[in-house]
Design a protein around this motif. Sequence first.
Motif, PDB file in Angstrom:
ATOM      1  N   GLU A 106     -48.544 -51.833 -16.907  1.00  0.00           N
ATOM      2  CA  GLU A 106     -47.217 -52.098 -16.345  1.00  0.00           C
ATOM      3  C   GLU A 106     -46.154 -51.300 -17.095  1.00  0.00           C
ATOM      4  OE1 GLU A 106     -43.958 -55.661 -15.564  1.00  0.00           O
ATOM      5  OE2 GLU A 106     -45.924 -56.174 -16.428  1.00  0.00           O
ATOM      6  N   GLU A 107     -46.273 -51.230 -18.421  1.00  0.00           N
ATOM      7  CA  GLU A 107     -45.309 -50.455 -19.205  1.00  0.00           C
ATOM      8  C   GLU A 107     -45.318 -48.985 -18.774  1.00  0.00           C
ATOM      9  OE1 GLU A 107     -46.179 -50.973 -23.328  1.00  0.00           O
ATOM     10  OE2 GLU A 107     -45.857 -53.145 -23.297  1.00  0.00           O
ATOM     11  N   GLY A 108     -46.514 -48.428 -18.584  1.00  0.00           N
ATOM     12  CA  GLY A 108     -46.614 -47.033 -18.159  1.00  0.00           C
ATOM     13  C   GLY A 108     -46.044 -46.818 -16.772  1.00  0.00           C
ATOM     14  N   PHE A 109     -46.298 -47.750 -15.877  1.00  0.00           N
ATOM     15  CA  PHE A 109     -45.763 -47.695 -14.510  1.00  0.00           C
ATOM     16  C   PHE A 109     -44.238 -47.663 -14.532  1.00  0.00           C
ATOM     17  CE2 PHE A 109     -44.173 -50.571 -11.065  1.00  0.00           C
ATOM     18  CZ  PHE A 109     -44.387 -49.739  -9.974  1.00  0.00           C
ATOM     19  N   ARG A 110     -43.635 -48.571 -15.303  1.00  0.00           N
ATOM     20  CA  ARG A 110     -42.170 -48.642 -15.361  1.00  0.00           C
ATOM     21  C   ARG A 110     -41.587 -47.429 -16.081  1.00  0.00           C
ATOM     22  NH1 ARG A 110     -40.399 -53.342 -13.362  1.00  0.00           N
ATOM     23  NH2 ARG A 110     -41.813 -55.141 -13.318  1.00  0.00           N
ATOM     24  N   GLN A 111     -42.282 -46.936 -17.093  1.00  0.00           N
ATOM     25  CA  GLN A 111     -41.806 -45.755 -17.816  1.00  0.00           C
ATOM     26  C   GLN A 111     -41.714 -44.553 -16.888  1.00  0.00           C
ATOM     27  OE1 GLN A 111     -44.069 -44.648 -21.363  1.00  0.00           O
ATOM     28  NE2 GLN A 111     -43.618 -42.480 -20.990  1.00  0.00           N
ATOM     29  N   ALA A 112     -42.778 -44.306 -16.117  1.00  0.00           N
ATOM     30  CA  ALA A 112     -42.783 -43.143 -15.224  1.00  0.00           C
ATOM     31  C   ALA A 112     -41.737 -43.286 -14.125  1.00  0.00           C
ATOM     32  CB  ALA A 112     -44.169 -42.967 -14.616  1.00  0.00           C
ATOM     33  N   ALA A 113     -41.555 -44.504 -13.625  1.00  0.00           N
ATOM     34  CA  ALA A 113     -40.551 -44.726 -12.586  1.00  0.00           C
ATOM     35  C   ALA A 113     -39.143 -44.476 -13.125  1.00  0.00           C
ATOM     36  CB  ALA A 113     -40.666 -46.151 -12.044  1.00  0.00           C
ATOM     37  N   ALA A 114     -38.900 -44.930 -14.359  1.00  0.00           N
ATOM     38  CA  ALA A 114     -37.588 -44.724 -14.973  1.00  0.00           C
ATOM     39  C   ALA A 114     -37.345 -43.243 -15.237  1.00  0.00           C
ATOM     40  CB  ALA A 114     -37.488 -45.521 -16.266  1.00  0.00           C
ATOM     41  N   GLU A 115     -38.374 -42.533 -15.704  1.00  0.00           N
ATOM     42  CA  GLU A 115     -38.235 -41.102 -15.961  1.00  0.00           C
ATOM     43  C   GLU A 115     -37.871 -40.343 -14.694  1.00  0.00           C
ATOM     44  OE1 GLU A 115     -41.484 -40.680 -19.634  1.00  0.00           O
ATOM     45  OE2 GLU A 115     -41.997 -40.026 -17.595  1.00  0.00           O
ATOM     46  N   ALA A 116     -38.360 -40.831 -13.553  1.00  0.00           N
ATOM     47  CA  ALA A 116     -38.081 -40.169 -12.276  1.00  0.00           C
ATOM     48  C   ALA A 116     -36.716 -40.563 -11.705  1.00  0.00           C
ATOM     49  CB  ALA A 116     -39.181 -40.498 -11.273  1.00  0.00           C
ATOM     50  N   GLY A 117     -36.045 -41.481 -12.387  1.00  0.00           N
ATOM     51  CA  GLY A 117     -34.728 -41.896 -11.930  1.00  0.00           C
ATOM     52  C   GLY A 117     -34.744 -42.843 -10.757  1.00  0.00           C
ATOM     53  N   LEU A 118     -35.866 -43.523 -10.513  1.00  0.00           N
ATOM     54  CA  LEU A 118     -35.931 -44.460  -9.390  1.00  0.00           C
ATOM     55  C   LEU A 118     -35.138 -45.718  -9.736  1.00  0.00           C
ATOM     56  CD1 LEU A 118     -39.692 -44.190  -8.350  1.00  0.00           C
ATOM     57  CD2 LEU A 118     -37.731 -42.855  -7.561  1.00  0.00           C
ATOM     58  N   PRO A 119     -34.286 -46.199  -8.849  1.00  0.00           N
ATOM     59  CA  PRO A 119     -33.481 -47.392  -9.132  1.00  0.00           C
ATOM     60  C   PRO A 119     -34.359 -48.639  -9.233  1.00  0.00           C
ATOM     61  CG  PRO A 119     -33.182 -46.682  -6.854  1.00  0.00           C
ATOM     62  CD  PRO A 119     -33.975 -45.614  -7.530  1.00  0.00           C
ATOM     63  N   PRO A 120     -33.982 -49.620 -10.058  1.00  0.00           N
ATOM     64  CA  PRO A 120     -34.793 -50.817 -10.269  1.00  0.00           C
ATOM     65  C   PRO A 120     -35.144 -51.564  -8.986  1.00  0.00           C
ATOM     66  CG  PRO A 120     -33.034 -50.701 -11.899  1.00  0.00           C
ATOM     67  CD  PRO A 120     -32.778 -49.605 -10.914  1.00  0.00           C
ATOM     68  N   GLU A 121     -34.233 -51.563  -8.006  1.00  0.00           N
ATOM     69  CA  GLU A 121     -34.505 -52.303  -6.768  1.00  0.00           C
ATOM     70  C   GLU A 121     -35.631 -51.660  -5.944  1.00  0.00           C
ATOM     71  OE1 GLU A 121     -30.816 -49.688  -6.003  1.00  0.00           O
ATOM     72  OE2 GLU A 121     -31.637 -50.964  -7.618  1.00  0.00           O
ATOM     73  N   GLN A 122     -36.016 -50.429  -6.297  1.00  0.00           N
ATOM     74  CA  GLN A 122     -37.120 -49.765  -5.595  1.00  0.00           C
ATOM     75  C   GLN A 122     -38.432 -49.853  -6.366  1.00  0.00           C
ATOM     76  OE1 GLN A 122     -34.117 -46.354  -3.776  1.00  0.00           O
ATOM     77  NE2 GLN A 122     -36.195 -45.759  -4.306  1.00  0.00           N
ATOM     78  N   ILE A 123     -38.450 -50.703  -7.406  1.00  0.00           N
ATOM     79  CA  ILE A 123     -39.652 -50.910  -8.207  1.00  0.00           C
ATOM     80  C   ILE A 123     -40.056 -52.375  -8.076  1.00  0.00           C
ATOM     81  CG2 ILE A 123     -40.691 -50.724 -10.496  1.00  0.00           C
ATOM     82  CD1 ILE A 123     -39.758 -48.078  -9.243  1.00  0.00           C
ATOM     83  N   LEU A 124     -41.180 -52.632  -7.446  1.00  0.00           N
ATOM     84  CA  LEU A 124     -41.653 -53.995  -7.200  1.00  0.00           C
ATOM     85  C   LEU A 124     -42.877 -54.280  -8.064  1.00  0.00           C
ATOM     86  CD1 LEU A 124     -41.502 -53.910  -3.287  1.00  0.00           C
ATOM     87  CD2 LEU A 124     -39.668 -54.540  -4.887  1.00  0.00           C
ATOM     88  N   PHE A 125     -43.008 -55.536  -8.522  1.00  0.00           N
ATOM     89  CA  PHE A 125     -44.185 -55.922  -9.308  1.00  0.00           C
ATOM     90  C   PHE A 125     -44.722 -57.246  -8.792  1.00  0.00           C
ATOM     91  CE2 PHE A 125     -46.541 -57.908 -12.707  1.00  0.00           C
ATOM     92  CZ  PHE A 125     -47.320 -56.865 -13.180  1.00  0.00           C
ATOM     93  N   PHE A 126     -46.039 -57.305  -8.618  1.00  0.00           N
ATOM     94  CA  PHE A 126     -46.719 -58.512  -8.145  1.00  0.00           C
ATOM     95  C   PHE A 126     -47.824 -58.854  -9.139  1.00  0.00           C
ATOM     96  CE2 PHE A 126     -44.739 -56.478  -4.601  1.00  0.00           C
ATOM     97  CZ  PHE A 126     -44.252 -57.503  -3.810  1.00  0.00           C
TER      98      PHE A 126
END
Length: 332
Positions: free
Chosen positions: A195-215
């Motif tokens: 999960e940490e790696g998933f969020r790190q890569a998403a943040a590096e790409a500049g994706l806004p938090p509302e476009q990152i979902l976790f289940f």
Amino acid sequence: MARATVQDVARTAGVSVGTVSRVLNGSPAVSASSREKVTAAVRELNYRPLASARDLRRDRTMRVLALAKNLNSPVISEAFRGVSDAAALSGYVSLIAPTAGDPEREQQLVDMLRNGSVDGLVMFSPTMPDEEIADMAAQQSVVQVCEIADADAAFGVAIDDRQAAVDMTRHLIRTGARCLAMIGNRAARSGRLREEGFRQAAAEAGLPPEQILFFEGDFDFRTGRVQATDLLKADPLPDAVFCGSDTVAAGCVRAITDAGLRVPNDIAVAGFDDSVQAEMCVPELTTIRQPAYEMGRLAFEALFARMTTPGPHRTGRMFLPHQLVIRDSTNS
């Protein structure tokens, strides 16, 4: 020149590692033809076992115990095969027992090492606190595989789960995904790192938090199917779903196709482990390949050193390389 391994002998002789092990340990359950092939390969490669079983038997049980939360994981099964083959080569019998994530059951099994019923312990998914693992590893023959505690005195073999998740997430983003979902397992050490790696890569790409979902769920098929049903209610739908295991990904694909959507045209799906499910799934899964057998083999070699020679012994983590395997479930 690198020292020959049992795998080299098996490859040269054209037989299985198990057959080589039986020949080296004097088992009668081997054909004369296979015995001759193995003997010839041993001579050709100048192969020498890590130790003579006869030298080790005194005051030893010649047994090692592996503990896992459950026995359903393809990675644990393959890693245990690596432990077992390496153990047999040195005259050891390897046992495996599920703990079901029950700390009391885990302690009962750990006591088999403490009371001398086994000579060493391989831990796949411990529930005990890191400090307790560190204390035990400082005094007894213990190694870890796959799930590695943050314990200085302990030694473990795994892949870098965080970096593997970064690599997978970056791949999904390169394919054009901008709204990402992950079905993960925070109860597992590896799940939290992924999960940490998933969020790190998403943040590096500049994706806004509302476009990152976790289940949240387990590493099983039902989790993938149930959680994917929930994520299909999101608005907008995610472009891609990163799953914590291939088994979860297979359940996710099933839910998506049952809803009348297509993978990867409507939603891309990626797994983790490169297990047999990855190629059985339709479409075949993009995934992360773990060298599970080699992880198990190297873990036993470290355990063998702890059981047979005085310290100091290696501590910390050994990360083996992972591989991003791209298949049809994500856009290339």
